[in-house]
Design a protein around this motif. Sequence first.
Motif, PDB file in Angstrom:
ATOM      1  N   PRO A  61       0.621  -1.076  -0.001  1.00 58.84           N
ATOM      2  CA  PRO A  61      -0.050  -0.028   0.157  1.00 58.84           C
ATOM      3  C   PRO A  61       0.870   1.338   0.022  1.00 58.84           C
ATOM      4  O   PRO A  61       2.022   1.050   0.751  1.00 58.84           O
ATOM      5  CB  PRO A  61      -0.875  -0.202   1.411  1.00 58.84           C
ATOM      6  N   ASP A  62       0.372   2.379  -0.751  1.00 60.79           N
ATOM      7  CA  ASP A  62       0.947   3.586  -0.783  1.00 60.79           C
ATOM      8  C   ASP A  62       0.887   4.424   0.559  1.00 60.79           C
ATOM      9  O   ASP A  62      -0.281   4.763   1.026  1.00 60.79           O
ATOM     10  CB  ASP A  62       0.723   4.581  -2.010  1.00 60.79           C
ATOM     11  N   PRO A  63       1.808   4.478   1.515  1.00 57.28           N
ATOM     12  CA  PRO A  63       1.627   5.278   2.797  1.00 57.28           C
ATOM     13  C   PRO A  63       1.526   6.808   2.642  1.00 57.28           C
ATOM     14  O   PRO A  63       1.258   7.201   3.578  1.00 57.28           O
ATOM     15  CB  PRO A  63       2.822   4.692   3.416  1.00 57.28           C
ATOM     16  N   TYR A  64       1.524   7.187   1.463  1.00 60.42           N
ATOM     17  CA  TYR A  64       1.953   8.873   1.343  1.00 60.42           C
ATOM     18  C   TYR A  64       0.832   9.629   1.966  1.00 60.42           C
ATOM     19  O   TYR A  64       1.094  10.469   2.607  1.00 60.42           O
ATOM     20  CB  TYR A  64       1.911   9.164  -0.162  1.00 60.42           C
ATOM     21  N   TYR A  65      -0.491   9.181   1.776  1.00 61.92           N
ATOM     22  CA  TYR A  65      -1.664  10.153   2.144  1.00 61.92           C
ATOM     23  C   TYR A  65      -2.054   9.609   3.817  1.00 61.92           C
ATOM     24  O   TYR A  65      -3.086  10.121   4.497  1.00 61.92           O
ATOM     25  CB  TYR A  65      -2.861  10.059   1.506  1.00 61.92           C
ATOM     26  N   GLY A  66      -1.249   8.549   4.210  1.00 59.46           N
ATOM     27  CA  GLY A  66      -1.617   7.961   5.773  1.00 59.46           C
ATOM     28  C   GLY A  66      -0.976   8.286   6.843  1.00 59.46           C
ATOM     29  O   GLY A  66      -0.166   9.518   6.634  1.00 59.46           O
ATOM     30  N   SER A  67      -0.756   7.766   7.797  1.00 55.95           N
ATOM     31  CA  SER A  67      -0.183   8.166   9.066  1.00 55.95           C
ATOM     32  C   SER A  67       1.235   7.402   9.266  1.00 55.95           C
ATOM     33  O   SER A  67       1.570   6.565   8.311  1.00 55.95           O
ATOM     34  CB  SER A  67      -0.937   7.668  10.283  1.00 55.95           C
ATOM     35  N   GLU A  68       1.749   7.797  10.130  1.00 60.43           N
ATOM     36  CA  GLU A  68       3.209   7.266  10.276  1.00 60.43           C
ATOM     37  C   GLU A  68       3.187   5.466  10.567  1.00 60.43           C
ATOM     38  O   GLU A  68       4.003   4.861   9.853  1.00 60.43           O
ATOM     39  CB  GLU A  68       3.714   7.639  11.466  1.00 60.43           C
ATOM     40  N   ASP A  69       1.996   5.056  11.067  1.00 57.67           N
ATOM     41  CA  ASP A  69       1.737   3.639  11.199  1.00 57.67           C
ATOM     42  C   ASP A  69       1.801   2.965   9.834  1.00 57.67           C
ATOM     43  O   ASP A  69       2.358   1.776   9.586  1.00 57.67           O
ATOM     44  CB  ASP A  69       0.383   3.426  11.871  1.00 57.67           C
ATOM     45  N   GLY A  70       1.366   3.789   8.720  1.00 55.57           N
ATOM     46  CA  GLY A  70       1.429   3.090   7.506  1.00 55.57           C
ATOM     47  C   GLY A  70       2.731   2.968   6.822  1.00 55.57           C
ATOM     48  O   GLY A  70       3.079   1.952   6.225  1.00 55.57           O
ATOM     49  N   PHE A  71       3.775   3.595   7.299  1.00 53.36           N
ATOM     50  CA  PHE A  71       5.155   3.501   6.988  1.00 53.36           C
ATOM     51  C   PHE A  71       5.780   2.262   7.749  1.00 53.36           C
ATOM     52  O   PHE A  71       6.589   1.721   6.901  1.00 53.36           O
ATOM     53  CB  PHE A  71       5.892   4.891   7.283  1.00 53.36           C
ATOM     54  N   GLN A  72       5.290   2.156   8.822  1.00 55.50           N
ATOM     55  CA  GLN A  72       5.737   0.899   9.519  1.00 55.50           C
ATOM     56  C   GLN A  72       5.415  -0.359   8.941  1.00 55.50           C
ATOM     57  O   GLN A  72       5.823  -1.326   8.494  1.00 55.50           O
ATOM     58  CB  GLN A  72       5.509   0.895  11.104  1.00 55.50           C
ATOM     59  N   THR A  73       3.997  -0.419   8.614  1.00 55.87           N
ATOM     60  CA  THR A  73       3.389  -1.467   7.842  1.00 55.87           C
ATOM     61  C   THR A  73       4.187  -1.617   6.408  1.00 55.87           C
ATOM     62  O   THR A  73       4.371  -2.938   6.264  1.00 55.87           O
ATOM     63  CB  THR A  73       1.947  -1.256   7.467  1.00 55.87           C
ATOM     64  N   VAL A  74       4.420  -0.520   5.697  1.00 57.77           N
ATOM     65  CA  VAL A  74       4.826  -0.925   4.451  1.00 57.77           C
ATOM     66  C   VAL A  74       6.404  -1.499   4.816  1.00 57.77           C
ATOM     67  O   VAL A  74       6.902  -2.315   3.945  1.00 57.77           O
ATOM     68  CB  VAL A  74       5.105   0.559   3.671  1.00 57.77           C
ATOM     69  N   TYR A  75       7.165  -0.816   5.958  1.00 61.08           N
ATOM     70  CA  TYR A  75       8.439  -1.332   5.873  1.00 61.08           C
ATOM     71  C   TYR A  75       8.406  -2.825   6.140  1.00 61.08           C
ATOM     72  O   TYR A  75       9.384  -3.694   5.739  1.00 61.08           O
ATOM     73  CB  TYR A  75       9.167  -0.511   7.266  1.00 61.08           C
ATOM     74  N   ASN A  76       7.592  -3.344   7.111  1.00 56.73           N
ATOM     75  CA  ASN A  76       7.484  -4.616   7.353  1.00 56.73           C
ATOM     76  C   ASN A  76       7.430  -5.493   6.127  1.00 56.73           C
ATOM     77  O   ASN A  76       7.894  -6.667   5.883  1.00 56.73           O
ATOM     78  CB  ASN A  76       6.539  -4.911   8.469  1.00 56.73           C
TER      79      ASN A  76
END
Length: 159
Positions: free
Chosen positions: A125-140
């Motif tokens: 998923p593209d985390p650009y428009y979301g919260s910091e949590d989205g970046f952790q999910t993408v990292y994982n």
Amino acid sequence: MKRTAVLFVCMGNICRSPLAQGIFSHLVEKQQIRERFTIDSAGTGGWHAGNPPDPRSIAIAHRHGIDISGQSARQIHQADFEIFDLILAMDEDNLARLRASCPEQHRHKLHLFSHYASGRRESVPDPYYGSEDGFQTVYNMLFDGCISVLEKMGLGRAS
């Protein structure tokens, strides 16, 4: 020995693909096999060309001991289809864009990241428009996927 050239691709090359590039580079360095690879990332769009990754991508990578702050966004070029052996798109939309511009003889190099890595047909998923949590999910997702890519290449457990 010929280097294996791997290209990670998302929309703007500031969130997902620079993270994937950084993670994959980190893993091959940990295994001391960096000399076997050429690793890069690109976007299907050029809006962010020349810019560093999103600060949130830089921050999440940094939290995991990876420095992606020196990367700069770029748009995919026709030459990339010739140069790279494996081109991994983060989602179906970017995969479709790649297929539309890729010469027929190189289409076998194009894959959906998660499908190539784990056999699951899901988008990162593209985390650009979301919260910091989205970046952790993408990292994982990217970390697990990059380990799987290396295993698929026969290079063992890379964690």
